[in-house]
Design an enzyme around this catalytic site. Structure first.
Site, short mmCIF file in Angstrom:
data_model
loop_
_atom_site.label_atom_id
_atom_site.label_comp_id
_atom_site.label_asym_id
_atom_site.label_seq_id
_atom_site.Cartn_x
_atom_site.Cartn_y
_atom_site.Cartn_z
N LYS A 289 0.82 -1.22 0.00
CA LYS A 289 0.00 0.00 0.00
C LYS A 289 0.85 1.27 0.00
O LYS A 289 0.38 2.33 -0.40
CB LYS A 289 -0.94 0.00 1.20
CG LYS A 289 -2.09 -0.98 1.07
CD LYS A 289 -3.06 -0.83 2.23
CE LYS A 289 -4.30 -1.70 2.03
NZ LYS A 289 -5.33 -1.42 3.01
N ALA A 350 -2.41 1.23 16.63
CA ALA A 350 -1.84 2.40 15.94
C ALA A 350 -1.00 1.96 14.75
O ALA A 350 -0.04 2.62 14.37
CB ALA A 350 -1.00 3.22 16.91
N GLY A 352 -0.86 0.17 10.60
CA GLY A 352 -1.27 0.64 9.28
C GLY A 352 -2.77 0.81 9.17
O GLY A 352 -3.26 1.81 8.62
N ARG A 373 -0.53 -0.69 22.37
CA ARG A 373 0.43 -1.40 23.23
C ARG A 373 1.74 -0.61 23.31
O ARG A 373 2.27 -0.39 24.38
CB ARG A 373 0.68 -2.80 22.63
CG ARG A 373 1.67 -3.63 23.39
CD ARG A 373 1.77 -5.00 22.79
NE ARG A 373 2.23 -4.96 21.39
CZ ARG A 373 2.41 -6.03 20.63
NH1 ARG A 373 2.17 -7.23 21.12
NH2 ARG A 373 2.83 -5.91 19.39
P1 ATR Z 1 -1.87 -3.35 10.47
O1 ATR Z 1 -1.34 -2.73 9.21
O2 ATR Z 1 -2.76 -4.54 10.23
O3 ATR Z 1 -2.49 -2.36 11.40
P2 ATR Z 1 0.55 -3.33 12.04
O4 ATR Z 1 0.99 -2.05 11.43
O5 ATR Z 1 1.57 -4.40 12.26
O6 ATR Z 1 -0.59 -4.01 11.18
O7 ATR Z 1 -0.19 -3.02 13.42
C1 ATR Z 1 -0.69 -3.98 14.24
C2 ATR Z 1 -1.36 -3.31 15.43
O8 ATR Z 1 -1.81 -4.34 16.31
C3 ATR Z 1 -0.42 -2.44 16.23
O9 ATR Z 1 -1.12 -1.39 16.80
C4 ATR Z 1 0.09 -3.43 17.29
O10 ATR Z 1 0.59 -2.82 18.46
P3 ATR Z 1 2.13 -2.36 18.53
O11 ATR Z 1 2.23 -1.05 17.83
O12 ATR Z 1 2.41 -2.26 19.99
O13 ATR Z 1 2.92 -3.45 17.86
C5 ATR Z 1 -1.19 -4.15 17.59
N1 ATR Z 1 -0.95 -5.43 18.23
C6 ATR Z 1 -0.43 -6.53 17.67
N2 ATR Z 1 -0.36 -7.53 18.56
C7 ATR Z 1 -0.83 -7.04 19.75
C8 ATR Z 1 -1.05 -7.60 21.05
N3 ATR Z 1 -0.73 -8.87 21.32
N4 ATR Z 1 -1.57 -6.80 21.99
C9 ATR Z 1 -1.89 -5.52 21.73
N5 ATR Z 1 -1.72 -4.94 20.50
C10 ATR Z 1 -1.22 -5.70 19.54
#
Ligand code: ATR
Length: 493
Positions: A289, A350, A352, A373
């Site tokens: 993207k 927070a 993508g 997180r």
């Molecule tokens: P996407 O593009 O699908 O949003 P990403 O950019 O990898 O994928 O973001 C994943 C989101 O899920 C993030 O906000 C991530 O938190 P972090 O910024 O702390 O990594 C969150 N996330 C993933 N696993 C998590 C967990 N076990 N508990 C809480 N938040 C989680």
């Protein structure tokens, strides 16, 4: 037009006949190397019972088949089988048996000279096809593209073949594996006389699709020189539901177009392919993207604000980029919650996916707090979008203090089907029952956070309406026509 050829890969002739009855292809390839030995003496009866054009094939282990007998046993078996008057016989490029060739000529069985490359696409593909054409009536190459550049080589080879052999219809060319899937759907653009398909539920080779998928979803037999090509790029991408939205839409509106999944390793190479095939537009998904942006000639405001482009359309001004996730997210929300201006919203996550959500909510006048997180990511996104960003611990503390939000949007990957670890990023959230909880995950249809909200009497929204709405918006950008909403079979998911 490319014919649909069913690969008959069962161990008995009766089971193969049953597959023919259930799948009704244009023609079929009988793989006699896969038959149980006692079946072999009845092969010559098969063409009369099948009633459609057949290819007779006995593939050796070295060529990707199961035949483990000697070469002379194989020759005898093929000679005996030919008594049944097969329309075609497949012989590898290095097959030297003169008896087989002579028998085929006498019986009017057309010889397909073939080679398989399970490791890559040979650099001398065209020369090998030309050399094989001196030894057979048709030529076949099944090769393994290792990336989108290899797929482009296949389409270029197909076009060159067609230019050098006008009207002959004597090539079978296909790419195996994930990168090869578009060559199976767009077999007509590979100048391929046929495309292979599997009986439903039995994938005969990597990347094989069923007769039903090729005929009913992609309408392969209807693809011609005028068919407009659309698609989706991602990696991985073959699980995507988007073809199940766009293709039925084209069909219902009588638009001669097809929407194809492209597994893409290299975005620049894909743009080359898009020019070669005159692709009219495409959806982009993870992880491309962002990378498509450097190839765009124009971008809409949402792409710039969210730094993410999910839709690319060819126009007279060049490639134009759009972000339909923003509208796709908002439409179901507004239709459920009404005016958003002044409402409070907590966004969980927070990453993508949160970017389009936060941008949309801020634009509509919500008071947005992001909880993540990793607090620094929440803070960075918040300062970019003009709202507040905190840690998940802050949200937990707010719950204790009695703070509540009108709208809670879950954008993290937590709770998505197939992911490991926790299934609810905010198990401590205390719903009052008056909020709207929107999880943009669409598998499963009801996530744990949604279930908790439902139990408390709150309203919930899952990710499927967003997926549909962003696709409908894309369809409008692709075709200029409103999506015929009854077409999408996604409600049944
Ligand atoms: P996407 O593009 O699908 O949003 P990403 O950019 O990898 O994928 O973001 C994943 C989101 O899920 C993030 O906000 C991530 O938190 P972090 O910024 O702390 O990594 C969150 N996330 C993933 N696993 C998590 C967990 N076990 N508990 C809480 N938040 C989680």
């Amino acid at each position: 037009m490319s014919l649909l050829c069913l690969t008959l890969c069962r161990n008995t002739l009766a089971a193969n006949l049953e597959d023919l009855k259930m799948n009704t292809p244009h023609m079929a390839e009988l793989r006699i190397d896969l038959l149980d030995p006692p079946e072999r003496k009845h092969i010559s009866d098969f063409p009369a019972r099948a009633g459609i054009p057949l290819i007779l094939t006995c593939r050796k282990k070295a060529d990707g088949g199961e035949w483990s007998g000697t070469d002379s046993e194989r020759e005898s078996l093929l000679l005996a089988a030919m008594a049944g008057d097969f329309d075609y016989m497949d012989l590898e490029e290095d097959e030297t048996s003169r008896r087989l060739v002579a028998e085929a000529e006498q019986r009017n069985t057309r010889i397909i000279r073939s080679f398989h490359d399970f490791k890559g696409v040979p650099s001398d593909l065209m020369q090998r096809l030309e050399a094989m054409s001196l030894k057979g009536d048709l030529v076949k190459a099944a090769v393994m593209p290792r990336g989108i550049a290899d797929l482009l080589t296949l389409f270029k080879t197909g076009r060159q073949w067609r230019e050098e052999n006008p009207g002959k219809n004597n090539l079978i060319l296909l790419g195996m594996g994930a990168f090869g899937v578009p060559s199976r759907i767009l077999a007509q653009r590979c100048a391929s006389f046929l495309t292979f398909c599997s009986p439903a539920g039995a994938e005969a080779a990597p990347g094989h699709m069923s007769r039903q998928t090729l005929e009913e979803l992609y309408r392969v037999p209807e693809i011609d020189d005028d068919t407009q090509i659309f698609g989706i790029i991602g990696n991985p991408v073959l699980h995507t539901r988007s073809p199940h939205i766009h293709n039925p839409g084209f069909q219902d509106l009588g638009i001669n177009a097809v929407y194809v999944p492209f597994t893409v390793d290299d975005v620049s190479a894909f743009f080359e392919l898009a020019d070669f095939l005159d692709i009219r537009g495409f959806s982009t998904t993870v992880p491309h993207k962002l990378a498509v942006r450097e190839h765009l000639d124009r971008e809409d405001e949402a792409v710039q604000a969210v730094s993410s482009c999910n839709t690319v359309v060819r126009s007279r001004k060049g490639w134009e980029g759009f972000n339909t996730d923003v509208e796709g997210f908002l439409r179901p929300l507004i239709s459920r919650a009404g005016v958003l201006n002044g409402k409070t919203a907590a966004v969980i996550g927070a990453g993508g996916a949160a970017r389009a959500v936060v941008y949309a909510l801020v634009r509509e006048g919500c008071r947005v707090s992001i909880f993540n997180r990793t607090e620094s990511r929440a803070a960075a996104l918040a300062s970019e979008m003009g709202c507040s960003g905190y840690s998940l611990d802050k949200l937990r503390a707010e719950m204790d203090e009695g703070e509540r939000y009108d709208i809670v949007v879950q954008t993290s990957s937590v709770g998505m089907h197939g992911t490991e670890g926790p299934s609810n990023p905010v198990p401590f959230y205390r719903f009052t029952g008056s909020e709207l909880v929107y999880d943009i995950i669409y598998t499963p249809p009801v996530t744990e956070i949604m279930q908790r909200a439902l139990d408390a009497g709150a309203a919930v929204l899952g990710g499927m309406p967003m997926l549909r709405e962003q696709a409908f918006e894309q369809f409008l950008l692709f075709t200029g026509a409103e999506y015929p909403r009854k077409s999408s079979g996604m409600d049944q998911e």
